[in-house]
Design an enzyme around this catalytic site. Structure first.
Site, mmCIF file in Angstrom:
data_model
loop_
_atom_site.group_PDB
_atom_site.id
_atom_site.type_symbol
_atom_site.label_atom_id
_atom_site.label_comp_id
_atom_site.label_asym_id
_atom_site.label_seq_id
_atom_site.Cartn_x
_atom_site.Cartn_y
_atom_site.Cartn_z
ATOM 1 N N GLU A 17 27.568 0.436 -35.414
ATOM 2 C CA GLU A 17 27.023 -0.326 -36.546
ATOM 3 C C GLU A 17 26.524 -1.714 -36.121
ATOM 4 O O GLU A 17 26.388 -2.610 -36.948
ATOM 5 C CB GLU A 17 28.082 -0.452 -37.634
ATOM 6 C CG GLU A 17 28.536 0.888 -38.180
ATOM 7 C CD GLU A 17 29.769 0.753 -39.055
ATOM 8 O OE1 GLU A 17 29.603 0.365 -40.221
ATOM 9 O OE2 GLU A 17 30.877 1.018 -38.578
ATOM 10 N N SER A 146 30.642 3.201 -42.373
ATOM 11 C CA SER A 146 29.233 3.427 -42.692
ATOM 12 C C SER A 146 28.794 4.880 -42.595
ATOM 13 O O SER A 146 27.680 5.180 -42.225
ATOM 14 C CB SER A 146 28.335 2.569 -41.796
ATOM 15 O OG SER A 146 28.494 1.231 -42.118
ATOM 16 N N TYR A 210 21.494 2.810 -45.355
ATOM 17 C CA TYR A 210 20.753 1.672 -44.811
ATOM 18 C C TYR A 210 19.231 1.827 -44.854
ATOM 19 O O TYR A 210 18.530 1.039 -44.240
ATOM 20 C CB TYR A 210 21.222 1.398 -43.375
ATOM 21 C CG TYR A 210 22.657 0.935 -43.328
ATOM 22 C CD1 TYR A 210 23.052 -0.228 -43.990
ATOM 23 C CD2 TYR A 210 23.630 1.676 -42.671
ATOM 24 C CE1 TYR A 210 24.368 -0.642 -43.971
ATOM 25 C CE2 TYR A 210 24.951 1.257 -42.650
ATOM 26 C CZ TYR A 210 25.308 0.096 -43.300
ATOM 27 O OH TYR A 210 26.611 -0.314 -43.284
ATOM 28 N N ARG A 249 36.056 -4.282 -50.153
ATOM 29 C CA ARG A 249 35.374 -3.345 -51.041
ATOM 30 C C ARG A 249 36.129 -2.028 -50.993
ATOM 31 O O ARG A 249 36.507 -1.555 -49.914
ATOM 32 C CB ARG A 249 33.938 -3.129 -50.586
ATOM 33 C CG ARG A 249 32.954 -2.802 -51.687
ATOM 34 C CD ARG A 249 31.623 -2.345 -51.130
ATOM 35 N NE ARG A 249 31.725 -1.007 -50.588
ATOM 36 C CZ ARG A 249 31.291 -0.665 -49.372
ATOM 37 N NH1 ARG A 249 30.735 -1.564 -48.581
ATOM 38 N NH2 ARG A 249 31.413 0.571 -48.940
ATOM 39 N N ASP A 251 36.269 2.027 -52.150
ATOM 40 C CA ASP A 251 35.395 3.144 -52.516
ATOM 41 C C ASP A 251 36.188 4.269 -53.175
ATOM 42 O O ASP A 251 37.311 4.587 -52.747
ATOM 43 C CB ASP A 251 34.699 3.701 -51.270
ATOM 44 C CG ASP A 251 33.786 2.689 -50.600
ATOM 45 O OD1 ASP A 251 33.464 1.667 -51.248
ATOM 46 O OD2 ASP A 251 33.397 2.918 -49.441
ATOM 47 N N GLU A 264 38.428 4.859 -49.379
ATOM 48 C CA GLU A 264 38.738 3.932 -48.291
ATOM 49 C C GLU A 264 38.554 2.491 -48.736
ATOM 50 O O GLU A 264 37.919 2.210 -49.756
ATOM 51 C CB GLU A 264 37.857 4.205 -47.072
ATOM 52 C CG GLU A 264 36.380 3.982 -47.315
ATOM 53 C CD GLU A 264 35.552 4.204 -46.053
ATOM 54 O OE1 GLU A 264 35.820 3.507 -45.046
ATOM 55 O OE2 GLU A 264 34.646 5.048 -46.078
ATOM 56 N N ASN A 266 37.024 -1.103 -47.286
ATOM 57 C CA ASN A 266 36.198 -1.775 -46.279
ATOM 58 C C ASN A 266 36.633 -3.234 -46.223
ATOM 59 O O ASN A 266 36.380 -3.998 -47.156
ATOM 60 C CB ASN A 266 34.725 -1.687 -46.669
ATOM 61 C CG ASN A 266 34.229 -0.257 -46.706
ATOM 62 O OD1 ASN A 266 33.739 0.258 -45.720
ATOM 63 N ND2 ASN A 266 34.363 0.399 -47.849
ATOM 64 N N GLY A 270 29.518 -4.821 -45.611
ATOM 65 C CA GLY A 270 28.207 -5.348 -45.268
ATOM 66 C C GLY A 270 27.713 -6.396 -46.248
ATOM 67 O O GLY A 270 28.057 -6.385 -47.439
#
Length: 311
Positions: A17, A146, A210, A249, A251, A264, A266, A270
């Site tokens: 990443e 990601s 992305y 963050r 999910d 998960e 994060n 990003g």
């Protein structure tokens, strides 16, 4: 006494990443410079850059995945005496392991999808996996972010084919929950807005994550008050049970019967123009520049407390 530290953003890194991390680092640094003295360093090897003084700067890690998000960098910063933004080394290491973090979160009362883990794909008992988890599966690394190397599988043949394509590593196969994918930003101990992610083709993989225009985002997500309330409670419970701090963050998948399943955390999400944390924060009234200030503030406060203790 240490006063008015600069902020040094670490970006790049050594993982898959890297380019996304550089985009995050540039956007973050440009924004932080409006309120602080800030610089970005492109980290190209798994060591602390030379020339930094923990008496004069705090570090804002923006390296996704390997080295930056797995607790290794955080441990080095702690050993070097640096104050830094984001979760500590232990919680970073935990959240990088999707299987272990799911176990912790499940024990805290948050609903998760069942999974199995393995390292050697040649030793996976395909019939056992199908018997325990069903035919609809998601295969992914336990320790990459990601949506790297994500396989969405239906049935024995597809599982066998996917296993033949991967090498040894830290892998998990998870029962696929069909439904709506959502994510929630956390700032301090406060959940932000719920963002629904609607990828073209139904799978939110690396390319769709992305590539501009390949995914639709709805924020705030159109959900019932009951589901929104549960999501925010689950997000804060997951974040705290894993020992996270500052920001992150979380999910989830909302199944067709309205039940939220944790995926998960994060710990270093990003911060690119297409990233999800800024979208979540915008639901709570944060523009990008206001958000980045709030992301850095806890580390600045820890730095100030350290200054007073050492004075």
């Amino acid at each position: 006494m240490k006063t008015d530290p600069s902020i040094t953003v670490f970006a790049g890194g050594i993982g898959p990443e890297r380019e996304i991390s550089l985009s995050t680092g540039r956007a973050l640094t440009e924004s932080l410079r409006k309120s602080f003295e800030a610089q970005m360093i492109d980290v190209t090897e798994p060591v602390l850059p030379d020339g930094l003084d923990p008496e004069n700067t705090i570090v804002f890690p923006a390296i996704h995945g390997t080295f930056g998000e797995d607790g290794t960098l955080q441990t080095m910063l702690e050993q070097g005496g640096f104050t830094y933004a984001g979760s500590g080394s232990d919680s970073s290491r935990l959240c990088m392991d999707k299987h272990l973090s799911k176990e912790v979160v499940r024990d805290a009362g948050v609903r998760v999808a069942r999974d199995l883990v393995f390292t050697d794909p040649k030793e996976v008992e395909v019939d056992r996996v199908l018997s325990e988890l069903g035919p609809d599966l998601v295969l992914k690394p336990t320790d990459q972010g990601s949506s790297v190397a994500l396989y969405v599988i239906n049935g024995k043949d597809e599982l066998t084919d996917a296993l033949s394509e991967i090498g040894e590593g830290n892998w998990m196969v998870e029962r696929r929950v069909f439904g709506r994918e959502v994510t929630i930003g956390i700032l301090g101990d406060t959940p932000l807005g719920v963002v629904e992610v609607i990828p073209t083709g139904g799978v939110y993989d690396y390319e769709r994550k992305y590539s501009a225009g390949s995914t639709e985002y709805r924020y705030p997500a159109v959900l019932s008050c009951e589901i929104t309330k549960e999501l925010k409670e689950f997000a804060t419970t997951a974040f705290s049970s894993c020992g996270c701090r500052d920001f992150g963050r979380v999910d989830f998948i909302i199944s067709e019967d309205g039940q939220s399943h944790f995926l998960e955390i994060n710990t270093l999400p990003g911060l690119t123009p297409t990233s999800l944390l800024p979208k979540s924060a915008s639901c709570s009234g944060y523009d990008f520049d206001k958000l980045t200030v709030h992301l850095a503030e806890p580390a600045l406060e820890r730095f100030a407390r350290g200054s007073l203790l050492s004075a």
